[in-house]
Design a protein around this motif. Structure first.
Motif, PDB file in Angstrom:
ATOM      1  N   HIS A  64     -36.301  -9.996  50.698  1.00 17.26           N
ATOM      2  CA  HIS A  64     -37.227 -10.651  51.613  1.00 17.26           C
ATOM      3  C   HIS A  64     -37.838 -11.899  50.992  1.00 17.26           C
ATOM      4  N   LEU A  65     -38.246 -11.789  49.722  1.00 14.08           N
ATOM      5  CA  LEU A  65     -38.899 -12.921  49.072  1.00 14.08           C
ATOM      6  C   LEU A  65     -37.927 -14.086  48.904  1.00 14.08           C
ATOM      7  N   LYS A  66     -36.687 -13.771  48.528  1.00 13.03           N
ATOM      8  CA  LYS A  66     -35.704 -14.818  48.242  1.00 13.03           C
ATOM      9  C   LYS A  66     -35.318 -15.574  49.511  1.00 13.03           C
ATOM     10  N   THR A  67     -35.176 -14.872  50.599  1.00 15.53           N
ATOM     11  CA  THR A  67     -34.723 -15.515  51.834  1.00 15.53           C
ATOM     12  C   THR A  67     -35.871 -16.151  52.614  1.00 15.53           C
ATOM     13  N   PHE A  68     -37.071 -15.647  52.407  1.00 10.21           N
ATOM     14  CA  PHE A  68     -38.192 -16.106  53.213  1.00 10.21           C
ATOM     15  C   PHE A  68     -38.997 -17.211  52.536  1.00 10.21           C
ATOM     16  N   TYR A  69     -39.132 -17.098  51.206  1.00  4.37           N
ATOM     17  CA  TYR A  69     -40.024 -18.033  50.527  1.00  4.37           C
ATOM     18  C   TYR A  69     -39.325 -18.927  49.500  1.00  4.37           C
ATOM     19  N   PHE A  70     -38.415 -18.376  48.775  1.00  2.00           N
ATOM     20  CA  PHE A  70     -37.913 -19.095  47.609  1.00  2.00           C
ATOM     21  C   PHE A  70     -36.395 -19.190  47.614  1.00  2.00           C
ATOM     22  N   ASP A  71     -35.960 -20.131  46.787  1.00  2.00           N
ATOM     23  CA  ASP A  71     -34.517 -20.306  46.640  1.00  2.00           C
ATOM     24  C   ASP A  71     -34.049 -19.507  45.430  1.00  2.00           C
ATOM     25  N   ASN A  72     -32.980 -19.995  44.783  1.00  2.00           N
ATOM     26  CA  ASN A  72     -32.410 -19.256  43.647  1.00  2.00           C
ATOM     27  C   ASN A  72     -33.200 -19.428  42.362  1.00  2.00           C
ATOM     28  N   SER A  73     -34.379 -19.990  42.429  1.00  2.00           N
ATOM     29  CA  SER A  73     -35.220 -20.110  41.220  1.00  2.00           C
ATOM     30  C   SER A  73     -36.111 -18.877  41.052  1.00  2.00           C
ATOM     31  N   LEU A  74     -35.929 -17.851  41.872  1.00  2.00           N
ATOM     32  CA  LEU A  74     -36.751 -16.641  41.815  1.00  2.00           C
ATOM     33  C   LEU A  74     -36.206 -15.669  40.762  1.00  2.00           C
ATOM     34  N   SER A  75     -37.087 -15.152  39.887  1.00  2.00           N
ATOM     35  CA  SER A  75     -36.734 -14.143  38.882  1.00  2.00           C
ATOM     36  C   SER A  75     -37.828 -13.093  38.851  1.00  2.00           C
ATOM     37  N   GLY A  76     -37.539 -11.987  38.185  1.00  2.00           N
ATOM     38  CA  GLY A  76     -38.555 -10.947  38.028  1.00  2.00           C
ATOM     39  C   GLY A  76     -37.933  -9.568  38.001  1.00  2.00           C
ATOM     40  N   TYR A  77     -38.796  -8.569  38.028  1.00  2.00           N
ATOM     41  CA  TYR A  77     -38.285  -7.199  38.002  1.00  2.00           C
ATOM     42  C   TYR A  77     -39.320  -6.234  38.568  1.00  2.00           C
ATOM     43  N   LEU A  78     -38.789  -5.068  38.935  1.00  2.00           N
ATOM     44  CA  LEU A  78     -39.616  -3.947  39.359  1.00  2.00           C
ATOM     45  C   LEU A  78     -39.512  -2.877  38.273  1.00  2.00           C
ATOM     46  N   ALA A  79     -40.648  -2.534  37.633  1.00  2.00           N
ATOM     47  CA  ALA A  79     -40.685  -1.490  36.606  1.00  2.00           C
ATOM     48  C   ALA A  79     -41.453  -0.299  37.142  1.00  2.00           C
ATOM     49  N   VAL A  80     -40.946   0.899  36.849  1.00  2.00           N
ATOM     50  CA  VAL A  80     -41.556   2.138  37.338  1.00  2.00           C
ATOM     51  C   VAL A  80     -42.120   2.906  36.150  1.00  2.00           C
ATOM     52  N   TYR A  81     -43.331   3.450  36.322  1.00  2.00           N
ATOM     53  CA  TYR A  81     -43.962   4.263  35.266  1.00  2.00           C
ATOM     54  C   TYR A  81     -44.149   5.683  35.769  1.00  2.00           C
ATOM     55  N   ASP A  86     -44.638   9.963  30.657  1.00  2.00           N
ATOM     56  CA  ASP A  86     -45.038   8.753  29.925  1.00  2.00           C
ATOM     57  C   ASP A  86     -43.819   7.863  29.662  1.00  2.00           C
ATOM     58  N   GLN A  87     -43.101   7.495  30.769  1.00  2.00           N
ATOM     59  CA  GLN A  87     -41.919   6.652  30.667  1.00  2.00           C
ATOM     60  C   GLN A  87     -42.092   5.421  31.550  1.00  2.00           C
ATOM     61  N   PHE A  88     -41.917   4.263  30.922  1.00  2.00           N
ATOM     62  CA  PHE A  88     -42.017   2.969  31.617  1.00  2.00           C
ATOM     63  C   PHE A  88     -40.642   2.308  31.540  1.00  2.00           C
ATOM     64  N   LYS A  89     -40.012   2.068  32.715  1.00  2.00           N
ATOM     65  CA  LYS A  89     -38.626   1.578  32.710  1.00  2.00           C
ATOM     66  C   LYS A  89     -38.415   0.545  33.816  1.00  2.00           C
ATOM     67  N   ILE A  90     -37.698  -0.530  33.458  1.00  2.00           N
ATOM     68  CA  ILE A  90     -37.320  -1.553  34.447  1.00  2.00           C
ATOM     69  C   ILE A  90     -36.160  -1.008  35.270  1.00  2.00           C
ATOM     70  N   GLU A  91     -36.408  -0.804  36.575  1.00  2.00           N
ATOM     71  CA  GLU A  91     -35.401  -0.198  37.444  1.00  2.00           C
ATOM     72  C   GLU A  91     -34.593  -1.233  38.215  1.00  2.00           C
ATOM     73  N   TYR A  92     -35.172  -2.432  38.456  1.00  2.00           N
ATOM     74  CA  TYR A  92     -34.444  -3.460  39.211  1.00  2.00           C
ATOM     75  C   TYR A  92     -34.881  -4.822  38.677  1.00  2.00           C
ATOM     76  N   GLU A  93     -33.886  -5.721  38.480  1.00  2.00           N
ATOM     77  CA  GLU A  93     -34.217  -7.020  37.895  1.00  2.00           C
ATOM     78  C   GLU A  93     -33.318  -8.088  38.528  1.00  2.00           C
ATOM     79  N   ILE A  94     -33.904  -9.293  38.796  1.00  2.00           N
ATOM     80  CA  ILE A  94     -33.121 -10.442  39.235  1.00  2.00           C
ATOM     81  C   ILE A  94     -33.442 -11.618  38.328  1.00  2.00           C
ATOM     82  N   SER A  95     -32.501 -12.481  38.193  1.00  2.00           N
ATOM     83  CA  SER A  95     -32.685 -13.692  37.381  1.00  2.00           C
ATOM     84  C   SER A  95     -32.056 -14.863  38.136  1.00  2.00           C
ATOM     85  N   CYS A  96     -32.889 -15.872  38.402  1.00  2.00           N
ATOM     86  CA  CYS A  96     -32.432 -17.062  39.147  1.00  2.00           C
ATOM     87  C   CYS A  96     -31.811 -16.663  40.486  1.00  2.00           C
ATOM     88  N   GLY A  97     -32.414 -15.697  41.158  1.00  2.00           N
ATOM     89  CA  GLY A  97     -31.969 -15.290  42.478  1.00  2.00           C
ATOM     90  C   GLY A  97     -30.849 -14.288  42.480  1.00  2.00           C
TER      91      GLY A  97
END
Length: 1005
Positions: A64-81, A86-97
């Motif tokens: 939604h964010l990539k198509t609605f607001y930003f182009d391929n310059s979007l990066s980030g991740y969703l981490a679940v705790y 007591d486990q913190f793990k990155i479950e989904y990640e994008i880089s440059c869209g």
């Protein structure tokens, strides 16, 4: 970088809409954006319902964010705790869209770093408008190498519980406004709920799988049968666990639904009706049942079982069915053990009820028959004086009782000689006969079992069973039971022997009693002396008439009698009579003597107990022993202290050297430098402690210089105030402008510390401790001054307390090594002997004043120094100077070797190491011209450091060498220097002292 605190927007959809509607400054285009955002939120919340994994949530969000607001310059991740694990793990990640695979393993929450940590700690949205700012880079240094971006970190929280973190990065600084962040927070509200739901589903599924696995494994491993059966007389099994094979010999599949065998047919015929009625009665009354009965397994063996269960009604296909669920346990061994205990009890009773040995042996035979086949039984007894074997009990279907005979190679004699039980089959007996171990001319039994009879661990007979028709009728269990019975029989036979020899024993005893040089005393249960010999009267200095008929305490001091009377009664009642001991006693005439006492508690069936004691006076021997022990204790304690200090200094060398290497590696890290400094300070304190140990072992050098006693006392009292109980009041009265004394600061500090600790213990944790200093003039007229000490001016240190005080007798011994009035757990008796030794080594003396229940004063006198000023402490940091020469480092301790190598290499020396004298000699023979200096550990195994230096010097007379040691007294120091060694360095050493010693040695001409 800022942390956004939302007062008007909680992040949920209602709050977001309310905020937008009430914003009166929205432009038309901005309002259009609001409606698009609201539409996105509604669609996103609906789509989340179908998301079954964290990855799907991430795809929906960034899609939604990539198509609605930003182009391929979007990066980030969703981490679940997951807070549960007591486990913190990155479950989904994008880089440059583009979605990227992230295999980073989960970490604990405290291991999370960077921007994420700040957002989690504050539990607020973290907005970084430019990631290249100084503050941003300081929090997350990796941003220094990444493009300048706008970053948003939103902690995902549901019901006040952290469930994850959303990281949003747009690779353009200042590209995100606050209204978009509000939009993101609303999205995160739905994401938090969705993550919590997935976590709950996952946990529930895992718990279900775990419980099923546990139940399955539990049933498989239970030592018995878990079952469910129909309530019919066949006990038709609907379910039965795998344990049924061990108990019944049948597989579960053979018993299910009576496939090959019904469980009802396995129940012993005599018990079937009882089992049916008992279980039906329990079901009818709605109670649990617990019954024992017998079954016969597939092979006909009879077993006892315990069956516990209950009736249950289960609806299947709309119909109610009555089932029985329970658990069956094999209790055969328990039942057999109960019978064994009963038989052993009856045998024990027969020992007291039978009048002679023949009746006793007949009773033993009758009870053995209750446990095993014993139609053919014999008991043989061996008389060591005559060398004959007789058979007072011999019951046999085919053979008559043998006549007494001398030892031969029979089965009975074999058990008698070996002292071990023997279990024979017909085949094994034939083999022993063929091997000429046994000769057997009688009718051979197919099974034979014999066990030895003992009196005081000496074999005196054999109990044997045999069977003529059946082979292997006796088992290992039968052998063990028969061994237990043989112990009881042995006791009865011993009692009979005692009766036969009683008269002759009494005669021999009287002869020994009258002529023995040890003191003999026989007393009854009340402590009345029944008999004493002449030697006893001589030891206790009383006549026989004064002792016999009186309580034994009459020979002791009157002050001891009441205590001895009560203590004897208590010990006799509890049976806690000391068998052998040495003791110092006070006689009736106040004379002290040492005695060695051996006690025997004499008990018989029909008479009250008596105590037989043997006394030997050992006063003179004890004095010699005490002197020898005292000397050996001092010597061994000194060696132990020196050895501990040497090894301790090796460890401190590694610690101090390693801490310096850490400091060199992390010079820019102030925090790690502080840690390394703390390690060095602690190691230095350990070094000071090691010096005290070496001082006690007399392996250190006294560093005598002008000192201020007041200054040492102030430092000592500072530590005392921190460690002593607050209930102890500490007073000090230190004379101003006190003259200096010549002494060693560490040793004097140890003296004052020991005296303060003694005072604290004497006051039982409450009282007044007073420390005073003054200058006194001591003349020869002062009676307390030892004659060897000159008259003159002394600095007096007085340590006093108002504790328990001491008697004059105790005062006479307080400076003796290992003398102590404390419990073993509170004192060793070394404290005051060390105080005495140190004060005398400083040419001083001690005066002690003490009264019981008043207190104690220790007055220490030190001669005044001729010096008026103290030597300044050298606190100038030595410059570390290195070089490029080659150094051969020799030490048997690998850690010390490695530490020294790293220290010297850090200042550019070329280091070669050797861990033994042999390897060092071999290397030096080849490379002597390349080696500029050799550093040798003094305490090398097999060949010490000095001897190794002599060997190296024979190879190269111009060798330059240093000796490294953890301990060094003056005598050893002088001997080493005489050998031509360049210098000595004491462990633990720091890089500055090591580099200085090395450089000085290398620069010698």
């Amino acid at each position: 970088m800022e942390i956004l605190e939302r007062k008007g927007c909680k992040g949920d959809l209602a709050s977001y809409i309310d905020k937008r509607i009430n914003d009166g400054e929205e432009l038309l285009s901005a309002k259009s954006r609001v409606f698009e955002e609201l539409n996105t939120l509604l669609n996103f919340s609906k789509e989340l319902h179908s998301a079954k994994s964290y990855n799907e949530i991430g795809e929906l969000l960034y899609g939604h964010l990539k198509t609605f607001y930003f182009d391929n310059s979007l990066s980030g991740y969703l981490a679940v705790y997951d807070a549960k694990y007591d486990q913190f793990k990155i479950e989904y990640e994008i880089s440059c869209g583009n979605e990227v695979e992230n295999n980073t393993p989960p970490v604990r929450l405290k291991e999370v770093t960077g921007f994420d940590t700040l957002a989690i700690d504050k539990r607020e949205t973290l907005f970084i408008s430019t990631s290249k700012s100084k503050e941003s880079v300081s929090v997350e240094p990796v941003q220094r190498d990444l493009p300048d971006s706008s970053v948003v970190i939103i902690p995902l929280i549901n019901k006040d519980i952290l469930v994850g973190v959303l990281r949003f990065v747009h690779e353009k600084s200042h590209s995100i406004d606050h209204k978009f962040i509000e939009f993101l927070e609303s999205l995160c509200h739905f994401i938090s709920i969705a993550i919590s739901e997935i976590q709950n589903d996952n946990r529930a599924q895992k718990a279900l799988i775990d419980s099923q696995r546990v139940i399955s494994n539990l049933i498989k491993n239970l030592p018995g049968i878990a079952y469910r059966c129909f309530s019919d007389k066949d006990w038709t099994m609907q379910f039965i666990s795998d344990g049924c094979y061990d108990l019944t010999g049948y597989e579960a599949s053979e018993l299910l639904y009576n496939a090959e065998q019904s469980f009802g047919e396995l129940i012993h015929p005599e018990d079937r009706e009882y089992v049916w009625n008992a279980i039906q009665h329990a079901i009818k009354n709605g109670k649990l049942f617990e019954i024992t009965y017998r079954i016969k397994n597939k092979y006909g063996a009879e077993k006892w079982v315990l069956d516990k269960g209950m009736g249950i009604n289960i609806n299947t296909d709309g119909n109610a069915h009555l089932f029985i669920e329970g658990f069956i346990t094999d209790i055969t061994d328990r039942k057999n053990s109960e019978l064994e205990r009963e038989v052993l009890y009856l045998i024990g009773e027969s020992i007291h009820k039978t009048g002679n040995i023949e009746e006793l042996l007949a009773s033993i035979h009758a009870n053995i028959r209750k446990l095993m086949y014993a139609e053919n039984c014999s008991i043989a007894l061996y008389d060591r004086l005559t060398g004959y074997v007789s058979f007072p009990l011999y019951i046999d279907k085919y053979n008559t009782r043998p006549e007494p005979r001398q030892l031969r190679k029979g089965k009975t004699e074999y058990v008698l000689k070996t002292g071990k039980p023997l279990l024979l089959s017909e085949e094994k007996l034939k083999q022993l006969i063929e091997d000429q171990v046994i000769e057997d001319k009688s009718l051979k039994a197919k099974s034979w079992l014999g066990v030895p009879l003992f009196i005081k661990s000496v074999p005196i007979g054999v109990l044997a069973l045999k069977h003529y028709e059946t082979e292997n009728i006796f088992s290992e269990r039968d052998k063990n039971i028969l061994m237990t019975i043989s112990h009881q029989a042995s006791f009865a036979i011993e009692r009979k022997f005692y009766e036969l020899e009683k008269t002759s024993i009494e005669q021999r005893f009287r002869l020994i009693w009258d002529r023995c040089s040890e003191g003999f005393r026989l007393i009854d249960k009340d402590g009345i002396s029944l008999m004493v010999n002449d030697a006893y009267c001589k030891i206790f200095q009383k006549t026989r008439d004064e002792i016999v008929g009186e309580h034994f305490s009459v020979a002791y001091a009157e002050s001891e009698r009441e205590h001895m009377f009560n203590r004897f009664a208590d010990k006799l009642e509890s049976g806690n009579i000391k068998i052998r001991y040495e003791n110092e006693i006070l006689l009736w005439n106040e004379k002290k003597i040492w005695v060695e006492v051996s006690n025997s508690l004499l008990e018989s069936e029909n008479e009250p107990p008596m105590v037989m004691s043997i006394f030997r006076e050992i006063t003179e021997r004890k004095k010699l022993e005490l002197n020898l022990i005292q000397s050996q204790k001092m010597e061994s304690t000194g060696r132990l202290a020196g050895g501990i200090a040497h090894d301790f200094n090796n460890l401190l060398t590694v610690i101090m050297g390693s801490s310096e290497m850490i400091s060199q590696r992390v010079r820019e890290d102030d925090k790690l430098n502080r840690y390394a400094a703390r390690i060095r300070i602690a190691a230095q304190r350990g070094s000071d402690l090691s010096k005290q140990l070496l001082s006690f072992a007399r392996l250190d050098k006294y560093s005598v210089k002008p000192l201020s006693v007041n200054q040492i006392l102030i430092e000592t009292l500072k530590l005392i105030c921190q460690t002593f109980e607050k209930s102890i009041e500490i007073k000090r009265n230190l004379q101003i402008n006190l003259p200096l004394i010549n002494g060693d600061q560490n040793h004097l500090q140890q003296v004052f510390m020991n005296l303060c600790i003694n005072a604290r213990d004497a006051m039982n944790k409450t009282g007044i401790l007073t420390v005073e200093t003054s200058v006194v003039k001591i003349s020869n007229a002062v009676p307390e001054k030892p004659k060897d000490f000159p008259a003159g001016e002394y600095v007096r240190v007085t340590v006093s307390d108002n504790g328990s005080g001491m008697t004059e007798e105790v005062k006479q011994h307080i400076f003796e090594p290992f003398f102590t009035t404390k419990d073993n757990s509170k004192g060793t008796g070394l404290g005051l002997s060390i105080v005495y030794g140190i004060v005398h080594s400083h040419k001083g003396f001690i005066i002690v004043e003490s009264k019981v229940n008043v207190g104690t004063k220790f007055k220490l006198h030190f001669p005044v120094s001729s010096s008026k000023t103290m030597l300044p402490k050298n606190k100038v940091e030595e410059k570390i100077t290195g070089g490029t020469e080659t150094i051969l480092l020799i030490d048997d301790d690998e850690m010390v070797l490695e530490t020294g190598k790293e220290l010297l290499r850090s200042i550019d020396y070329n280091i070669i190491t050797a861990s033994s004298a042999i390897s060092a000699l071999e290397f030096y023979k080849i490379k002597q011209k390349e080696v500029g200096l050799v550093i040798i550990d003094l305490s090398m195994p097999k060949v010490n450091g000095v001897d190794l230096f002599v060997c190296l010097k024979q190879i190269n007379p111009m060798i330059k060498a240093l000796i490294a040691s953890g301990s060094m007294d003056n005598e050893t120091y002088d001997e080493i220097i005489k050998q031509g060694i360049s210098g000595i360095i004491l462990k633990p050493y720091q890089l500055s002292t090591l580099s200085k010693a090395v450089r000085q040695s290398l620069d010698l001409r």
